[in-house]
Design an enzyme around this catalytic site. Structure first.
Site, PDB file in Angstrom:
ATOM      1  N   SER A  23       0.836  -1.216   0.000  1.00 19.40           N
ATOM      2  CA  SER A  23       0.000   0.000   0.000  1.00 19.40           C
ATOM      3  C   SER A  23       0.863   1.254   0.000  1.00 19.40           C
ATOM      4  CB  SER A  23      -0.879   0.039   1.258  1.00 19.40           C
ATOM      5  OG  SER A  23      -1.855  -0.947   1.194  1.00 19.40           O
ATOM      6  N   GLN A 176      -9.087   2.594  -0.249  1.00 20.99           N
ATOM      7  CA  GLN A 176      -8.844   2.919  -1.658  1.00 20.99           C
ATOM      8  C   GLN A 176      -9.777   4.036  -2.112  1.00 20.99           C
ATOM      9  OE1 GLN A 176      -9.108  -0.810  -3.783  1.00 20.99           O
ATOM     10  NE2 GLN A 176      -7.083  -1.459  -3.111  1.00 20.99           N
ATOM     11  N   ASP A 322      -6.871  -7.696   4.726  1.00 21.39           N
ATOM     12  CA  ASP A 322      -5.993  -8.504   3.870  1.00 21.39           C
ATOM     13  C   ASP A 322      -5.438  -9.725   4.598  1.00 21.39           C
ATOM     14  OD1 ASP A 322      -6.417  -6.777   1.781  1.00 21.39           O
ATOM     15  OD2 ASP A 322      -4.596  -5.614   2.126  1.00 21.39           O
ATOM     16  N   ARG A 395      -2.922 -13.865  -1.874  1.00 16.57           N
ATOM     17  CA  ARG A 395      -3.026 -14.110  -0.426  1.00 16.57           C
ATOM     18  C   ARG A 395      -3.602 -15.503  -0.126  1.00 16.57           C
ATOM     19  NH1 ARG A 395      -0.932  -9.443   1.350  1.00 16.57           N
ATOM     20  NH2 ARG A 395      -1.684  -7.566   0.330  1.00 16.57           N
TER      21      ARG A 395
HETATM   22  C1  S3P Z   1      -5.669  -1.109   0.150  1.00 20.24           C
HETATM   23  C2  S3P Z   1      -6.883  -1.099   0.786  1.00 20.24           C
HETATM   24  C3  S3P Z   1      -7.699  -2.300   0.981  1.00 20.24           C
HETATM   25  C4  S3P Z   1      -6.864  -3.562   0.841  1.00 20.24           C
HETATM   26  C5  S3P Z   1      -5.999  -3.527  -0.379  1.00 20.24           C
HETATM   27  C6  S3P Z   1      -5.043  -2.351  -0.326  1.00 20.24           C
HETATM   28  C7  S3P Z   1      -4.967   0.165  -0.052  1.00 20.24           C
HETATM   29  O1  S3P Z   1      -8.727  -2.319   0.008  1.00 20.24           O
HETATM   30  O2  S3P Z   1      -7.700  -4.694   0.797  1.00 20.24           O
HETATM   31  O3  S3P Z   1      -5.227  -4.716  -0.461  1.00 20.24           O
HETATM   32  O4  S3P Z   1      -3.776   0.147  -0.384  1.00 20.24           O
HETATM   33  O5  S3P Z   1      -5.605   1.210   0.132  1.00 20.24           O
HETATM   34  P1  S3P Z   1     -10.117  -1.517   0.255  1.00 20.24           P
HETATM   35  O6  S3P Z   1      -9.788  -0.114   0.396  1.00 20.24           O
HETATM   36  O7  S3P Z   1     -10.927  -1.804  -0.964  1.00 20.24           O
HETATM   37  O8  S3P Z   1     -10.699  -2.136   1.490  1.00 20.24           O
END
Ligand code: S3P
Length: 474
Positions: A23, A176, A322, A395
């Protein structure tokens, strides 16, 4: 298609690091690309997902130089030459590969640029929900269209221009979506507010602040002011706690094991897995490094023992989202029942992770009940080695490679090449674990004996077996 073959492991005695946080690597490249000059990004994760972001930014005219590489893995230090917020029109649709983070966050960045473009991706990404991005960005005045399945999925067409600030209440707790709105908000002329239903990872806000972009947090509201350009700075990405999670569970579930993970990200919005494992009886301690650079990081120590089942639900879910596949494996190794609820978001990840986990655990002899938003797992019985698919999901592949370390016989993870999406080098580390465990046999025995006499516990309760320790790719 690559197969990962795993046999029962033995007691772990390891010190290790994990590759850079996924991330944070995405965000570092994006924010540096928008900044007003060159930025050195060290510890970048050279995984397929993060390289999708690098290629996307290159196609938008951003110069990104590779400064150093890890052997056989790809770039780990990058110099990104910021374009002061102004990107160039790409000559082709931008391919985000398998990466939801690339597609959703780039949408927020691109929505305010002065050209039209298209974002596309692989088969899995083209089935994932994008209305959650289209809705807030449309409210801000972006002309954005989801042209895929039912008008809800990518490819996304963006016909960009001036945006208005917004106060947006997130219908799903998604970092996200929050990040996409913040990136768009930074390019408006006013104040944008995003209200989260539950706290999600806060890397975007932290990194923006580190690059001297003003944001504020007021309970569930995140505020960003418009007309801001990040100030170019160097940044070091900490190790990925989501990658460490696989080894943490492998050690936590085995009496007598000891694992030390150094230089790993310890941001509270990501360490939910540690809190859940501690609730299950694991012995885990964290030492945060003082030299924080926008993100807390430090060392994690895990001592193995017997785990018991727990419930994971509610506001805790976004902080472990995750890690739920590997937590489900931990639940299968724990005594008693574990319930995972309120995790319907797992159904729209790289695959439907609820069904994937349930099917694979069942194949390994675990009693599992699947519900719309979670799982009920009956733990504590011996796992049976089996042939399990990865469902093309990194994963799932890694979680079941770890399950294989605890199973009778051989476990074969099919389609294991997807592991490179987030963790290039996973397999080598798995092998090192195995070989160093063998090499360290004598030391381990001494350690385990010492711990036995200290804690007066019974290491025979561990799942460690004697039928080999091999990991092979077929
Ligand atoms: C992430 C947010 C999560 C996570 C993804 C990475 C990010 O998704 O599951 O692997 O980097 O902001 P969501 O925001 O859809 O929950």
């Amino acid at each position: 298609m690559a197969e990962l073959r795993v046999k029962r492991g033995k007691i772990i005695s390891q010190e290790m690091t994990v590759p850079g946080d996924k991330s944070i690597s995405h965000r570092a490249v994006m924010i540096a690309a928008l900044s007003n000059g060159p930025c050195l990004i060290e510890g970048f994760l050279p995984s397929e997902d993060c390289l999708s972001t690098v290629e996307a930014m290159r196609s938008l005219g951003v110069q990104i130089d590779v400064v150093s590489e890890a052997e056989g893995l790809g770039p780990t230090a990058l110099r990104v030459h910021g374009r002061k917020g102004k990107l160039s029109c790409p000559s082709e649709p931008i391919d985000c590969g398998n990466s939801g983070t690339t597609m959703r966050l780039m949408s927020g960045i691109l929505a305010a640029q002065s050209f039209a473009c298209e974002l596309t991706g692989d088969e899995s990404l083209l089935t994932r929900p994008m209305k959650r991005i289209v809705e807030p960005l449309s409210k801000m005045g972006a002309k954005i269209n989801a042209r895929g399945s039912g008008g809800e999925c990518a490819p996304l067409s963006l016909n960009c221009g001036e945006l208005e600030p917004v106060h947006y209440l997130l219908p799903v707790a998604s970092a996200q979506v929050k990040s996409a709105v913040l990136f768009a908000g930074m390019q408006t002329s006013g104040k944008t507010i995003v209200t989260e239903p539950a706290e999600t990872r806060d890397h975007t806000e932290r990194m923006l602040n580190y690059f001297l972009v003003k944001t504020a947090r007021n309970e569930n509201d995140v505020v960003i002011w418009g007309r801001q350009i990040p100030e170019s700075r160097d940044f070091k990405v900490p190790g990925d706690i989501s990658s460490a999670a696989f080894w943490v569970v492998a050690a936590a579930a085995q009496a007598g094991s000891r694992l030390l993970v150094q230089d790993v990200g310890l941001n509270k919005t990501r360490t939910g897995i540690l809190r859940v494992l501690i609730r299950m009886g694991a012995q885990i301690s964290e030492v945060v490094d003082e030299r924080e650079q926008g993100e807390p990081f430090g060392a994690l120590e895990v001592k193995g023992g017997d785990l018991t089942g727990t419930e994971v639900s509610g506001d805790e879910i976004p902080n472990v989202i995750d890690e739920l596949p590997i937590l489900a494996v931990a639940a299968a190794l724990a005594s008693g029942e574990t319930r995972i609820r309120d995790a319907h978001e797992l159904r729209v990840k790289e695959t439907d992770r609820i069904t994937a986990v349930a099917n694979n655990l069942r194949a390994m002899g675990v009693m599992v009940q699947e519900s719309y938003d979670g799982l009920r797992i009956e733990g504590g019985n011996r796992l049976r080695g089996a042939r399990v698919p990865s469902y093309g999901d990194h994963r799932i592949a890694m979680a079941f490679a770890i399950a294989g370390l605890f199973a009778d016989g051989e476990t074969v993870v099919e389609g294991a090449e997807c592991i490179d999406i987030s963790y290039p080098g996973f397999e080598d580390t798995l092998k090192k674990f195995a070989s160093s465990k063998l090499a360290d046999e004598a030391k381990r025995k001494t350690n385990a004996d010492a711990e036995l006499s200290e804690s007066d516990s019974d290491s025979e309760g561990s799942v460690g077996g004697d039928d080999g320790n091999g990991i092979e790719k077929g």
